[in-house]
Design an enzyme around this catalytic site. Structure first.
Site, mmCIF file in Angstrom:
data_model
loop_
_atom_site.group_PDB
_atom_site.id
_atom_site.type_symbol
_atom_site.label_atom_id
_atom_site.label_comp_id
_atom_site.label_asym_id
_atom_site.label_seq_id
_atom_site.Cartn_x
_atom_site.Cartn_y
_atom_site.Cartn_z
ATOM 1 C CD GLU A 173 -2.649 -1.163 2.625
ATOM 2 O OE1 GLU A 173 -3.502 -2.040 2.782
ATOM 3 O OE2 GLU A 173 -2.410 -0.306 3.499
ATOM 4 C CG ASP A 202 -6.381 -8.368 6.564
ATOM 5 O OD1 ASP A 202 -5.435 -8.012 5.842
ATOM 6 O OD2 ASP A 202 -7.126 -7.566 7.156
ATOM 7 C CD GLU A 250 -7.385 -1.034 4.962
ATOM 8 O OE1 GLU A 250 -8.332 -1.784 5.247
ATOM 9 O OE2 GLU A 250 -6.209 -1.417 4.906
#
Length: 664
Positions: free
Chosen positions: A174, A414, A469
């Site tokens: 990310e 996850d 998020e």
């Protein structure tokens, strides 16, 4: 005379052998003739690409070094070369279109040493992969993959920034894009895929990989020495691991091997992929990763159900106007189920907290899972459970068999946060095991897709993106610019678990991070448009049901947007500026436009509609959206294929429409 003839023949054979090692040149072109791929073999192997006679990738070396010291791609003897053309169609049931035309020209080089390379030229780019036909197991010490350019072009690169361990190979995949020329890139920082290069002021070039199986993912770093380009980097194989990271949910690596993979000697290696586009919008509707992926390994896919999800974690279970204490408990999840049922959403997700983080067999005492599953079944809603990768991998068969039998329909897995060979192998194993128990999978905390959704179509989504998020804790990110960049780069690799749907929307100056009452950057219409623009066969409604109920007009719109489509077109777009997409499902078109922080007017061409008259339900930025980002206006317009509509996009704005035929 016969003696000299025999000597001359031997000399010619020897000379041919030497020439085979010194230099041979092979060429193939794309089906439309615009792209020319040149391969040169001899002392090594290099490839280059011209687009309409303009160099895009300059000669770039490739090789694989084995553990025994053998280098595949050094002192090359080509035993045979074969060219072929393929033009075929295949179906894609859970994708942005229902079928794909796979048209390419191919060159296969078979080399001395029981290996070879396959090169493919498409109209939209090229790809190559090594293959070996050796017996037993082989060790891959390293792989050389160079991508050389002839100018100091601007690059869009996501650096590894999440250093939870002492290395760069454990991270969340990310990051915003750093936009710098080659000369401005850090040479000591790894870059994860995909990346984009603005080449020659004409082409956009995206580098990624496909069909990654039982092999480490490729990173890039700025190529050392003179010149401009990238070289591939791969995580060494993990030898020793320990629990660590967030809440001990990661498996950290304390010792790595002096090699990157141990593999079967008879295998095909991952595709190295270069997508080349003359127009930015062409990147928005590219299918190369699907084309290069291995076909489906699931024969019966009738049980796989894409759709939308009422999600709990982003909104912090923060519902209100109820007569029970909201939180991770049975009453709260019944409320989410009621909301999902009322809006015809296919799923709810029970995120972290329903079970022990490290043991899926230990359920929270506040959760009555059989009651929740039965209640959801009565409401025609299915339940997906969250799991850390560590927990899922520890008791895979036990957990999948138990919860599938109870009526659970899938798992959101996850915190993988790695793509070395061991993790990539685990991703495939979990997908296979989930398919055996008819469970769909959402891979969160995951590297970019490489076509695994075609191979295992029960995998409905992957993260590998800095999704919404992150706005809960990163107030300084320029999110709208990222939103209009990822469709050209990251989304080219496959679907994104970005998790849109915020109903608290903010201007640039009014935004602040909030973990419990989160907001989005940009306008309400920007959020609505994401449901068409962002590919996600399993798509979240991230805000809480209380807010969605208050905003019923917007909720009704997004609940009707499908998550898979029959066809996709990209009418317009400019990298980092704006993006316009249109998708069709069962005769109804859905269109979305996203904008960065710069307000603008664009003209949208509706020629994609084809024959007939249409009626569009439109959500556009309100006249005061630059001051109050929740401001929008709904309107109904008549459209047809000749319509050219001028659309104003506010700062961080958007535009969304559902377009139905006026007559059957």
């Amino acid at each position: 005379m016969k003696k000299w003839t025999r000597v001359l023949l031997l000399f010619n054979l020897y000379a041919a052998h030497i020439m085979a090692q010194k230099s041979q040149v092979f060429n193939i072109q794309s089906p439309n003739g615009k792209l020319k791929l040149t391969v040169e073999t001899g002392a090594g192997i290099s490839w280059s690409v011209n687009y309409q006679d303009t160099p895009v990738i300059t000669p770039s070396s490739i090789s694989i070094t084995l553990g025994n010291g053998e280098i595949l791609g050094e002192q090359v003897t080509v035993l045979s070369s074969q060219k072929s053309s393929v033009n075929e169609d295949f179906t894609t049931p859970f994708y942005k279109k229902s079928a794909i035309t796979n048209h390419f020209n191919q060159l296969i080089l078979v080399c001395k040493g029981l290996y070879g390379i396959i090169f493919r030229a498409y109209d939209e780019g090229m790809a190559y992969r090594f293959f070996t036909r050796k017996s037993g197991e082989i060790i891959v010490s390293s792989e050389q993959a160079r991508f050389n350019f002839n100018r100091d072009d601007t690059c869009f690169v996501p650096y590894v920034r999440d250093l939870r361990g002492k290395e760069q190979f454990i991270q969340s995949f990310e990051a915003l894009y750093t936009e710098k020329p080659f000369s401005g890139l850090y040479r000591d920082s790894l870059i994860f895929l995909p990346v984009l290069v603005k080449a020659n002021d004409r082409n956009k070039v995206v580098i990624t990989e496909a069909d990654l199986e039982n092999y480490p993912g490729m990173y890039l770093r700025s190529a050392p020495g003179k010149g401009f380009g990238f070289e591939g980097v791969y995580a060494p194989y993990p030898l020793e691991e320990f629990q660590g990271g967030s809440h001990m949910m990661n498996t950290m690596v304390s010792k790595r091997a002096p090699y990157i993979a141990r593999v079967d000697g008879n295998r095909d290696f991952p595709w190295r992929v270069v997508v080349i586009s003359e127009h930015d919008a062409d990147l928005l509707n590219n299918d190369m990763i699907q084309k290069l992926a291995a076909p489906s390994r699931i024969k019966d896919i009738s049980w796989i159900r894409p759709g939308k999800v009422s999600w709990d974690w982003w909104n912090d279970w923060n519902i209100s106007h109820v007569d029970f204490k909201a939180g991770i408990n049975t009453a709260t999840y019944k409320y989410y189920i009621d909301f999902a049922s009322a809006n015809k959403l296919e799923y709810i997700i029970m995120d972290a907290g329903w079970s022990d983080l490290l043991d899926l067999m230990v359920v929270s005492p506040d959760i009555n899972l059989p009651e929740i599953i039965e209640y959801a079944k009565q409401k025609n809603v299915s339940v997906i459970l969250w799991a850390s990768w560590y927990a899922a991998s520890q008791k895979t068969t036990e957990a999948f068999s138990k919860y599938s039998a109870m009526g659970i329909k899938g798992f959101k897995i996850d915190f993988m946060d790695r793509d070395d060979q061991k993790m990539v192998k685990s991703i495939y194993e979990l997908a296979q095991k989930a398919a055996e128990y008819k469970l769909v999978i959402d891979y969160h905390g995951m590297y970019k897709p490489t076509g695994l959704q075609r191979t295992y179509p029960n995998i409905l989504n992957c993260e590998g993106v800095k999704g919404m998020e992150n706005v809960k804790w990163t107030p300084n990110d320029d999110v709208p610019r990222y939103d209009v960049t990822i469709p050209f780069i990251r989304m080219l690799a496959g679907p994104m678990d970005y998790t849109p749907g915020a109903m608290r929307n903010s201007t640039r100056s009014g935004f602040h991070a909030d973990g419990s009452m989160p907001m989005s950057q940009g306008t309400r219409s920007h959020q609505l448009a994401m449901y068409t623009v962002f590919e996600a066969p399993l798509q979240m409604l991230s805000d809480n049901p209380t807010v969605y109920t208050k905003e019923s007009e917007c909720t009704d719109f997004i609940s009707h947007v499908p998550t898979t489509f029959d066809s996709t077109v990209a009418p317009d777009g400019s990298l980092g500026e704006f993006v316009a997409m249109a998708r069709r499902k069962n005769g109804i078109w859905y269109a979305g436009i996203l904008n960065n922080w710069n307000g603008r007017d664009i003209t949208l061409d509706f020629s994609f509609l084809g024959k007939g008259e249409y009626e569009a339900e439109i959500f556009k930025d309100g006249i005061n959206a630059d001051r109050d980002a929740t401001d929008y206006k709904k309107e109904i317009k008549k459209l047809n294929a000749s319509t050219r509509l001028v659309i104003h996009l506010a700062n961080g704005g958007g535009w969304a429409a559902r377009i139905r035929p006026s007559t059957p």
